[in-house]
Scaffold this motif. Sequence first.
Motif, mmCIF file in Angstrom:
data_model
loop_
_atom_site.group_PDB
_atom_site.id
_atom_site.type_symbol
_atom_site.label_atom_id
_atom_site.label_comp_id
_atom_site.label_asym_id
_atom_site.label_seq_id
_atom_site.Cartn_x
_atom_site.Cartn_y
_atom_site.Cartn_z
ATOM 1 N N PRO A 68 -5.784 55.803 28.940
ATOM 2 C CA PRO A 68 -5.284 56.947 27.774
ATOM 3 C C PRO A 68 -4.552 57.834 28.472
ATOM 4 C CG PRO A 68 -7.612 56.335 27.532
ATOM 5 C CD PRO A 68 -7.271 55.799 28.835
ATOM 6 N N GLN B 219 -5.777 63.349 26.253
ATOM 7 C CA GLN B 219 -6.632 63.020 25.495
ATOM 8 C C GLN B 219 -8.036 63.371 25.973
ATOM 9 O OE1 GLN B 219 -5.892 58.832 24.037
ATOM 10 N NE2 GLN B 219 -7.976 58.701 23.412
ATOM 11 N N VAL C 216 -10.303 61.810 28.269
ATOM 12 C CA VAL C 216 -11.140 60.646 28.354
ATOM 13 C C VAL C 216 -11.532 60.489 29.771
ATOM 14 C CG1 VAL C 216 -11.450 58.092 28.400
ATOM 15 C CG2 VAL C 216 -10.276 59.400 26.313
ATOM 16 N N ALA D 261 -17.881 56.210 27.942
ATOM 17 C CA ALA D 261 -16.649 56.794 28.016
ATOM 18 C C ALA D 261 -16.796 57.988 26.864
ATOM 19 C CB ALA D 261 -15.619 55.971 27.369
ATOM 20 N N GLU E 69 -14.726 61.325 25.208
ATOM 21 C CA GLU E 69 -13.458 62.069 24.853
ATOM 22 C C GLU E 69 -13.719 63.552 24.642
ATOM 23 O OE1 GLU E 69 -9.404 61.762 22.133
ATOM 24 O OE2 GLU E 69 -11.149 60.381 21.877
ATOM 25 N N ALA F 244 -17.777 58.424 23.153
ATOM 26 C CA ALA F 244 -16.834 57.564 22.627
ATOM 27 C C ALA F 244 -17.260 56.015 22.438
ATOM 28 C CB ALA F 244 -15.297 57.548 23.124
ATOM 29 N N LEU G 255 -17.022 50.796 21.072
ATOM 30 C CA LEU G 255 -16.946 52.094 20.830
ATOM 31 C C LEU G 255 -17.363 52.567 19.316
ATOM 32 C CD1 LEU G 255 -13.048 52.199 21.836
ATOM 33 C CD2 LEU G 255 -15.113 52.905 23.293
ATOM 34 N N PHE H 72 -13.373 56.213 17.361
ATOM 35 C CA PHE H 72 -12.848 56.272 18.604
ATOM 36 C C PHE H 72 -12.214 54.907 18.725
ATOM 37 C CE2 PHE H 72 -15.861 59.507 19.128
ATOM 38 C CZ PHE H 72 -15.402 60.649 19.584
ATOM 39 N N ARG I 135 -7.667 53.880 20.038
ATOM 40 C CA ARG I 135 -7.237 54.898 20.758
ATOM 41 C C ARG I 135 -7.015 54.855 22.131
ATOM 42 N NH1 ARG I 135 -9.757 60.197 17.687
ATOM 43 N NH2 ARG I 135 -8.845 60.922 19.670
ATOM 44 N N ILE J 100 -9.066 53.658 24.262
ATOM 45 C CA ILE J 100 -10.042 53.895 25.051
ATOM 46 C C ILE J 100 -10.885 52.494 25.231
ATOM 47 C CG2 ILE J 100 -12.432 55.006 25.091
ATOM 48 C CD1 ILE J 100 -11.198 57.156 23.174
ATOM 49 N N HIS K 153 -9.281 50.641 28.208
ATOM 50 C CA HIS K 153 -9.561 51.528 29.826
ATOM 51 C C HIS K 153 -11.032 51.333 29.972
ATOM 52 C CE1 HIS K 153 -9.522 54.552 32.566
ATOM 53 N NE2 HIS K 153 -10.333 55.561 31.844
ATOM 54 N N LEU K 154 -12.123 51.459 29.178
ATOM 55 C CA LEU K 154 -13.541 51.259 29.491
ATOM 56 C C LEU K 154 -13.765 50.021 29.869
ATOM 57 C CD1 LEU K 154 -16.463 52.461 29.565
ATOM 58 C CD2 LEU K 154 -16.512 51.933 26.967
#
Length: 196
Positions: free
Chosen positions: A24, A28, A30, A81, A83, A88, A108, A112, A115, A117, A120-121
């Motif tokens: 992200p 943001q 994160v 994670a 944010e 999140a 998530l 959240f 977005r 995330i 990425h997570l």
Amino acid sequence: MSHSVTTWYLEQTAREQLAPAQAPPAGQGVRIARSEVPSPEFSRFLYTAVGGDVLWTDRLAWPYARWAEYLGRPGVETWVAYERGTPAGFIELEAHPEGVVEIAYFGLLPGFRGRRIGGHLLSYGTARAWDLAERWPQRARTARVWVHTCSDDGPHAKANYERRGFQLFDTKVGEEPEVPAPGPWPGAGRALPAGE
């Protein structure tokens, strides 16, 4: 009453199969951190907050001692994670001695989702799963990372795994009892009537 549920089993058999998502934007706020101190309270919060609207119920009856025992096992890791300091979502890894790592839980909190995330997570957690799979003492020659998801999970769950390089290896269809979405606390998952 019951409903039909499709469960998909996906795997990676080589680290090179991981296709990381873009992180992200830096603004943001994160970040991902390991929850290093086993905390049944925190893990149960994550489990109910993330899984409450997608019918995660298998651990709701776990007493404190079972949470503590599970979280204290070697090879069980929870990565969270955040944010801007707020949890999140999370990914829970469970390594097995033969060099196989299961992504036991991933998701998530509803606010959240969508977005950037999640990808990425999942990328971060899968890379960590490969670290565990490849470095686990007494591992088998072929390390493996796997996960299962089902049609009761979020509508984008399977596609997210596939975008990260997971490949389908099995599919099962079964009947599950109808249960109300529990939400993070009793009654939180119920839909409000119009006007409430």
